[in-house]
Design a protein around this motif. Structure first.
Motif, PDB file in Angstrom:
ATOM      1  N   LEU A 179       0.832  -1.188   0.000  1.00  0.00           N
ATOM      2  CA  LEU A 179       0.000   0.000   0.000  1.00  0.00           C
ATOM      3  C   LEU A 179       0.872   1.245   0.000  1.00  0.00           C
ATOM      4  O   LEU A 179       1.810   1.364   0.792  1.00  0.00           O
ATOM      5  N   CYS A 180       0.575   2.168  -0.896  1.00  0.00           N
ATOM      6  CA  CYS A 180       1.284   3.441  -0.981  1.00  0.00           C
ATOM      7  C   CYS A 180       0.382   4.534  -0.435  1.00  0.00           C
ATOM      8  O   CYS A 180      -0.721   4.753  -0.953  1.00  0.00           O
ATOM      9  N   LEU A 181       0.828   5.224   0.591  1.00  0.00           N
ATOM     10  CA  LEU A 181       0.062   6.292   1.212  1.00  0.00           C
ATOM     11  C   LEU A 181       0.400   7.632   0.558  1.00  0.00           C
ATOM     12  O   LEU A 181       1.418   7.764  -0.132  1.00  0.00           O
ATOM     13  N   PRO A 182      -0.450   8.648   0.765  1.00  0.00           N
ATOM     14  CA  PRO A 182      -0.149   9.949   0.141  1.00  0.00           C
ATOM     15  C   PRO A 182       1.178  10.548   0.578  1.00  0.00           C
ATOM     16  O   PRO A 182       1.842  11.223  -0.224  1.00  0.00           O
ATOM     17  N   ASP A 183       1.589  10.300   1.830  1.00  0.00           N
ATOM     18  CA  ASP A 183       2.864  10.841   2.293  1.00  0.00           C
ATOM     19  C   ASP A 183       4.065  10.072   1.757  1.00  0.00           C
ATOM     20  O   ASP A 183       5.206  10.506   1.958  1.00  0.00           O
ATOM     21  N   ASP A 184       3.838   8.918   1.109  1.00  0.00           N
ATOM     22  CA  ASP A 184       4.932   8.144   0.526  1.00  0.00           C
ATOM     23  C   ASP A 184       5.301   8.598  -0.883  1.00  0.00           C
ATOM     24  O   ASP A 184       6.262   8.084  -1.456  1.00  0.00           O
ATOM     25  N   VAL A 185       4.548   9.530  -1.451  1.00  0.00           N
ATOM     26  CA  VAL A 185       4.826  10.014  -2.802  1.00  0.00           C
ATOM     27  C   VAL A 185       6.148  10.775  -2.804  1.00  0.00           C
ATOM     28  O   VAL A 185       6.424  11.553  -1.875  1.00  0.00           O
ATOM     29  N   PRO A 186       7.004  10.581  -3.784  1.00  0.00           N
ATOM     30  CA  PRO A 186       8.267  11.326  -3.829  1.00  0.00           C
ATOM     31  C   PRO A 186       8.040  12.835  -3.891  1.00  0.00           C
ATOM     32  O   PRO A 186       7.028  13.318  -4.414  1.00  0.00           O
ATOM     33  N   ASP A 187       8.996  13.568  -3.338  1.00  0.00           N
ATOM     34  CA  ASP A 187       8.885  15.016  -3.361  1.00  0.00           C
ATOM     35  C   ASP A 187       9.356  15.555  -4.703  1.00  0.00           C
ATOM     36  O   ASP A 187       9.742  14.811  -5.605  1.00  0.00           O
ATOM     37  N   LEU A 188       9.301  16.864  -4.835  1.00  0.00           N
ATOM     38  CA  LEU A 188       9.613  17.499  -6.109  1.00  0.00           C
ATOM     39  C   LEU A 188      11.059  17.286  -6.518  1.00  0.00           C
ATOM     40  O   LEU A 188      11.359  17.131  -7.707  1.00  0.00           O
ATOM     41  N   LEU A 189      11.974  17.246  -5.568  1.00  0.00           N
ATOM     42  CA  LEU A 189      13.385  17.057  -5.895  1.00  0.00           C
ATOM     43  C   LEU A 189      13.631  15.664  -6.460  1.00  0.00           C
ATOM     44  O   LEU A 189      14.457  15.490  -7.347  1.00  0.00           O
ATOM     45  N   ALA A 190      12.925  14.660  -5.943  1.00  0.00           N
ATOM     46  CA  ALA A 190      13.111  13.302  -6.449  1.00  0.00           C
ATOM     47  C   ALA A 190      12.574  13.146  -7.865  1.00  0.00           C
ATOM     48  O   ALA A 190      13.135  12.397  -8.673  1.00  0.00           O
ATOM     49  N   TRP A 191      11.478  13.849  -8.194  1.00  0.00           N
ATOM     50  CA  TRP A 191      10.923  13.738  -9.539  1.00  0.00           C
ATOM     51  C   TRP A 191      11.833  14.373 -10.579  1.00  0.00           C
ATOM     52  O   TRP A 191      11.838  13.964 -11.742  1.00  0.00           O
ATOM     53  N   THR A 192      12.587  15.389 -10.196  1.00  0.00           N
ATOM     54  CA  THR A 192      13.325  16.197 -11.178  1.00  0.00           C
ATOM     55  C   THR A 192      14.828  15.995 -11.117  1.00  0.00           C
ATOM     56  O   THR A 192      15.562  16.768 -11.752  1.00  0.00           O
ATOM     57  N   GLU A 193      15.314  14.985 -10.415  1.00  0.00           N
ATOM     58  CA  GLU A 193      16.763  14.864 -10.261  1.00  0.00           C
ATOM     59  C   GLU A 193      17.437  14.195 -11.462  1.00  0.00           C
ATOM     60  O   GLU A 193      18.638  14.358 -11.656  1.00  0.00           O
ATOM     61  N   GLN A 194      16.724  13.446 -12.278  1.00  0.00           N
ATOM     62  CA  GLN A 194      17.328  12.765 -13.424  1.00  0.00           C
ATOM     63  C   GLN A 194      16.533  13.043 -14.697  1.00  0.00           C
ATOM     64  O   GLN A 194      16.112  12.125 -15.402  1.00  0.00           O
ATOM     65  N   LEU A 195      16.322  14.299 -14.993  1.00  0.00           N
ATOM     66  CA  LEU A 195      15.591  14.678 -16.192  1.00  0.00           C
ATOM     67  C   LEU A 195      16.545  14.838 -17.371  1.00  0.00           C
ATOM     68  O   LEU A 195      17.694  15.245 -17.207  1.00  0.00           O
ATOM     69  N   ASP A 196      16.041  14.511 -18.544  1.00  0.00           N
ATOM     70  CA  ASP A 196      16.848  14.583 -19.763  1.00  0.00           C
ATOM     71  C   ASP A 196      16.564  15.898 -20.494  1.00  0.00           C
ATOM     72  O   ASP A 196      15.781  15.954 -21.430  1.00  0.00           O
ATOM     73  N   GLY A 197      17.193  16.959 -20.032  1.00  0.00           N
ATOM     74  CA  GLY A 197      17.070  18.230 -20.726  1.00  0.00           C
ATOM     75  C   GLY A 197      15.893  19.052 -20.255  1.00  0.00           C
ATOM     76  O   GLY A 197      15.401  18.924 -19.135  1.00  0.00           O
ATOM     77  N   VAL A 198      15.429  19.929 -21.143  1.00  0.00           N
ATOM     78  CA  VAL A 198      14.377  20.881 -20.840  1.00  0.00           C
ATOM     79  C   VAL A 198      13.112  20.467 -21.592  1.00  0.00           C
ATOM     80  O   VAL A 198      13.162  20.039 -22.743  1.00  0.00           O
ATOM     81  N   TYR A 199      11.966  20.595 -20.911  1.00  0.00           N
ATOM     82  CA  TYR A 199      10.684  20.197 -21.484  1.00  0.00           C
ATOM     83  C   TYR A 199       9.838  21.440 -21.739  1.00  0.00           C
ATOM     84  O   TYR A 199       9.963  22.465 -21.066  1.00  0.00           O
TER      85      TYR A 199
END
Length: 346
Positions: free
Chosen positions: A162-182
């Motif tokens: 079960l994944c709870l709402p507080d277990d969602v990654p934060d903004l830094l985790a979502w954007t740490e391995q992005l491939d360039g600019v979107y």
């Protein structure tokens, strides 16, 4: 016990002891001249900052507790969070239609799914599954995927089912391995929209932060009385959060279904909701999506056409691409023996 064996009995004269301040605490001690006498010279502020930045443990601690930042500063372009006013409204379908339409228009798109992996509507929509990053503390990691030229990020599977709402990654985790600019970042916020707007400190609520120039939330609902009631309460939560400068305002609505709003239901709407519904974009109903769900096949052209209208309303410069056999929605084959239809029936 004799007096000789008792350790608490003094055997001699006790000399008074004068209390002294340790050398390590002289920085806070006051001399008779009422001046501070530090035990060592004060360090330069720049030297302390450089020493802190060079320590990887202090950097990790700062990253884990760093407050939310504006997503526009990380090369995400226009951030479009998609929220459902009520359960089963079709937010995942609208998010995928927006991503496919923007990708067909030649934009570089990033699709983010914040839902529980076991209950995500976009679980079967990616062609390629990549690696998964490790989460920080109790947060989940990020699953890197790809769909028809669209970079996708989803919540990675964890040890707990079960994944709870507080277990969602934060903004830094979502954007740490992005491939360039979107150009456009579309976020499917699959959690309760009331709770997301009512608790700006929630991890999923970080995508709602920012001004209306770089963050444009889209609310999805069905043309029913229940959908209108839930929308009224959701807009009230959003207006309160916007008044505190915590989130961006809601200016765009998407209604799922071909049926129009009942006149008696629409008459009970507030002036604010009526103004938003007058400019709302209707997403047509698709039988194949209702039957098979969201798969790796492209979304139907009718849905992408409605998504282009939403992107144009949000200020995205898009041009409708010509439909081709490769991008046209294809109905999946029926399973063998189901309803007496052979495999490969169209």
């Amino acid at each position: 016990m004799t007096e000789r064996d008792n350790p608490w009995v003094s055997r001699g004269r006790v000399e008074p002891v004068t209390a002294t301040t340790p050398a390590s605490h002289l920085g806070n001690a006051v001399t008779p001249q009422n001046t501070f006498q530090p035990s060592r010279p004060a360090e330069d502020a720049t030297a302390r900052r450089d020493a802190r930045d060079s320590n990887p443990y202090l950097r990790l601690r700062t990253t884990a507790t760093e407050p939310r930042r504006d997503p526009t500063r990380r090369g995400l372009g226009l951030v479009i969070p998609v929220l459902a006013a009520h359960g089963g409204a079709g937010a995942s379908t609208c998010a995928l239609a927006l991503a496919d339409a923007a990708a067909r228009a030649g934009l570089r798109v990033l699709l983010i799914d914040t839902a529980d992996p076991a209950r995500s509507g976009l679980a079967a929509s990616c062609d390629v599954e990549g690696v998964a990053t490790r989460g920080i503390s109790s947060r989940r990691g990020v699953q890197i995927s790809r769909r028809r030229g669209i970079d996708c990020r989803r919540v990675a599977a964890g040890q707990q089912r079960l994944c709870l709402p507080d277990d969602v990654p934060d903004l830094l985790a979502w954007t740490e391995q992005l491939d360039g600019v979107y150009d456009v970042t579309i976020v499917d916020i699959a959690w309760d929209a009331w709770r997301t707007w009512g608790h700006p400190s929630a991890p999923a609520a970080a995508w709602l932060s920012g001004n209306d120039t770089f963050t444009a939330p889209v609310v999805v609902l069905r043309p029913t009385r229940r959908g209108l009631t839930q929308l009224e309460g959701l807009l009230d939560q959003a207006s309160r959060a916007h008044a505190k400068a915590a989130t961006a305002p809601v200016k765009t609505l998407m209604t799922v279904g071909s049926s129009p709003w009942p006149p008696d239901v629409l008459a009970a709407a507030s002036p604010t909701v009526r103004g938003l519904l007058a400019c709302a974009v209707a997403l047509p109903w698709d039988v194949d999506l209702e039957r098979y769900g969201l798969t790796t096949a492209p979304t139907p052209p009718e849905l992408q056409g409605a998504a282009l209208l939403v992107l144009a309303e949000l200020g995205v410069a898009v041009v409708a691409a010509r439909p081709s056999d490769e991008t046209r929605h294809r109905r999946l084959a029926w399973p063998r023996g189901l309803r007496g239809k052979p495999e490969g029936h169209r």
